[in-house]
Write an enzyme that holds these catalytic residues in place. Structure first.
Site, PDB file in Angstrom:
ATOM      1  N   GLY A   2      -5.495  -5.587   5.848  1.00  0.00           N
ATOM      2  CA  GLY A   2      -6.608  -4.657   5.839  1.00  0.00           C
ATOM      3  C   GLY A   2      -7.824  -5.121   6.610  1.00  0.00           C
ATOM      4  O   GLY A   2      -8.495  -4.329   7.269  1.00  0.00           O
ATOM      5  N   THR A  25       0.889  -1.162   0.000  1.00  0.00           N
ATOM      6  CA  THR A  25       0.000   0.000   0.000  1.00  0.00           C
ATOM      7  C   THR A  25       0.923   1.207   0.000  1.00  0.00           C
ATOM      8  O   THR A  25       2.074   1.093   0.401  1.00  0.00           O
ATOM      9  CB  THR A  25      -0.868   0.029   1.286  1.00  0.00           C
ATOM     10  OG1 THR A  25      -1.656  -1.154   1.340  1.00  0.00           O
ATOM     11  CG2 THR A  25      -1.784   1.235   1.311  1.00  0.00           C
ATOM     12  N   ARG A  32     -12.739  -7.596  -3.695  1.00  0.00           N
ATOM     13  CA  ARG A  32     -12.311  -7.385  -2.308  1.00  0.00           C
ATOM     14  C   ARG A  32     -11.895  -5.938  -2.088  1.00  0.00           C
ATOM     15  O   ARG A  32     -11.118  -5.384  -2.844  1.00  0.00           O
ATOM     16  CB  ARG A  32     -11.158  -8.325  -1.966  1.00  0.00           C
ATOM     17  CG  ARG A  32     -10.604  -8.137  -0.538  1.00  0.00           C
ATOM     18  CD  ARG A  32      -9.367  -7.262  -0.511  1.00  0.00           C
ATOM     19  NE  ARG A  32      -8.743  -7.266   0.810  1.00  0.00           N
ATOM     20  CZ  ARG A  32      -7.667  -6.545   1.129  1.00  0.00           C
ATOM     21  NH1 ARG A  32      -7.088  -5.779   0.235  1.00  0.00           N
ATOM     22  NH2 ARG A  32      -7.172  -6.596   2.337  1.00  0.00           N
TER      23      ARG A  32
END
Lengths: 324, 324
Positions: free
Chosen positions: A232, A178, A206
């Protein structure tokens, strides 16, 4: 009250390459990529610009860099596609925008910003989000722009592992990419931005924590700006970003206390990862419970970057001040 | 510690019909629909079942009832389609599941539960979420099941209003339909579920607060279970559900104090709506800042329901106890 000293912090994900697999050349590339993003974002702050613009510029740089799992170089989902999520939040009034499951816009963070500024909504997902991005004329790129051989191979390896029934090796590089940025500007305003390709071999559709405000992204001038990276699903179940805000407002914790506490709390329950956070005084926290987190800070003293535990490296006499 | 007395609270949305447009017949239908859902959910609790099962049963009942904006009777988006969001959260361990932008499953809340129990993820959106629902064999229905003339007409009216450039009349019934349930079971566990068709004429792909954990849905045995209804974008920007949790944990506020404070706080900034919440002692709060909120409570004393401000009506000697 004195004029705040602007500061920018960024992350390129808690999914760092295992130390034993990292080469000096690769490591130098990551540091260079982080420095590029810090330079792009801090330039905005140095000329008196807004925190919101700074975090967007930093994230755009990371999205364009195929080393990081966002935009170009995003990971592949289980069906061999790329689906990207991004979010921005403005601490002045908590205006926010996010997209989930998009493919095409060169800079997903600009799609998120457009949702905030040019729609009545906060979160757009899937085909509707894509349609919105096309209608407003965001710059698009084709599959060849986003695809990297390394991410494609990572998908093949993971699919093969699943077919063979082998145990998950817990490779954070596969799971936790990320990018994100948080900033304080000279007017005392905060902002946060996050962008991701998600997890390698994730299910189609997702959505992780990045576009879930309060989980992966949050900004409020009263407290802090936060961008998270990691598992996450766990970050959503712990509302990680808003929990830091809440501990500061209601629990009278400092930014560092709050940020470090929640990252420590989620570690034993499978919440590997980390986050970057900045408060209105310019304090920065960069806690992580994974083996590393690509990260960096830019302020008047220069740029400092890091990958594994230990002090950041770079210009400035106090590069240890903002250590992990 | 004494055995908790189970309690279930539900809402059918803060988008109530304007009082002047409500007929006695219509009002009776809403009360009956609320009582049906309370009965379905409370039956689980009365036989010693789990809070999670109770909230799912209550929401299923509301989803099947075309009066409420979820499942059958969901509103239409700007393109004339129906896109539904739903979420469930289990206070025992904050396991959670949600779907966004689906059409087809008769009970979106079961899709959310399946994400929690049968996937590695917390939130699935759009085409991927639909594919997941088909693969696991959820009961599907065709367009004729979900469509109601009333919702279709509401879309036409709103599109006509936009074409004509007329001012938004602020009709809450058009904007704020959602259903939800929160429960405390005899073992002291909490759960929450929320389901919605969103806002009439919303953009394709728009996701509101319902499936955003910490905003429209939250459950944690340490504090409370919450399901919200209202202007979802604002509820996301204030992380409404997690804010109640945080005020209880870190600010030592009671459930009622926390819930009423946040609903009051968002009113002046455009956050019209309300929420239902229950804590581990069985206290229930049903605050709203809109003209009404379809709502009800079921416990050992019976069922009580309400639409506009004022005490709930129904069985039991203390029907005023849980008033708004």
């Amino acid at each position: 009250m004195p004029t705040p000293r602007p500061v920018l912090a960024i992350h390129g994900g808690a999914g760092t390459i295992r130390r034993e697999a990292m080469t000096p050349e690769k490591e130098a590339q990551y540091h260079a990529g982080l420095r590029d993003a810090l330079s792009a974002g801090y330039a905005v702050l140095a000329r008196g610009g807004q925190a919101l613009d700074a975090v967007v510029e930093a994230v755009k740089s990371l999205e364009d860099n195929p080393l990081f799992n966002a935009g170009r170089g995003a990971v592949f989902n289980a069906a061999g596609g790329q689906e990207m999520d991004a979010a921005v939040m403005d601490g002045r009034d908590r205006r926010a925008g996010a997209v989930a499951g998009i493919f095409g816009p060169r800079h997903p963070v600009l799609a998120a910003r457009a949702v905030m500024e040019r729609s009545d909504h906060v979160l757009l997902a899937g085909a509707g989000a894509q349609q919105f991005c096309r209608e407003i004329g965001l710059e698009h790129r084709g599959p060849e722009w986003f695809r990297t051989d390394q991410r494609w191979q990572a998908l093949q390896d993971e699919l093969e592992r699943r077919r063979s029934g082998a145990a998950d090796d817990g490779d954070e590089a596969r799971r936790h990419g990320t990018v994100g940025a948080v900033a304080l500007d000279a007017k005392g305003h905060l902002a946060a931005a996050t962008s991701t390709g998600g997890m390698t071999a994730k299910a189609v559709g997702r959505v992780g924590d990045s576009p879930v405000f309060g989980s992966g992204t949050w900004a409020d001038d009263r407290t802090c700006a936060v961008s998270a990276t990691g598992h996450g699903e766990l970050f959503i179940r712990y509302a990680v970003a808003h929990e830091i805000d809440a501990r500061m407002r209601w629990g009278r914790q400092s930014l560092a206390e709050a940020a470090e506490a929640i990252v420590a709390e989620i570690a034993p329950v499978g919440g590997s990862g980390g986050l970057i956070a900045v408060d209105g005084l310019g304090n920065v926290a960069l806690p992580f419970n994974s083996s590393g987190m690509y990260r960096g800070i830019a302020d008047a003293e220069g740029l400092r970057t890091g990958i594994y535990a230990g002090p950041l490296v770079g210009a400035g006499p106090d590069s240890r001040r903002h250590g992990t």
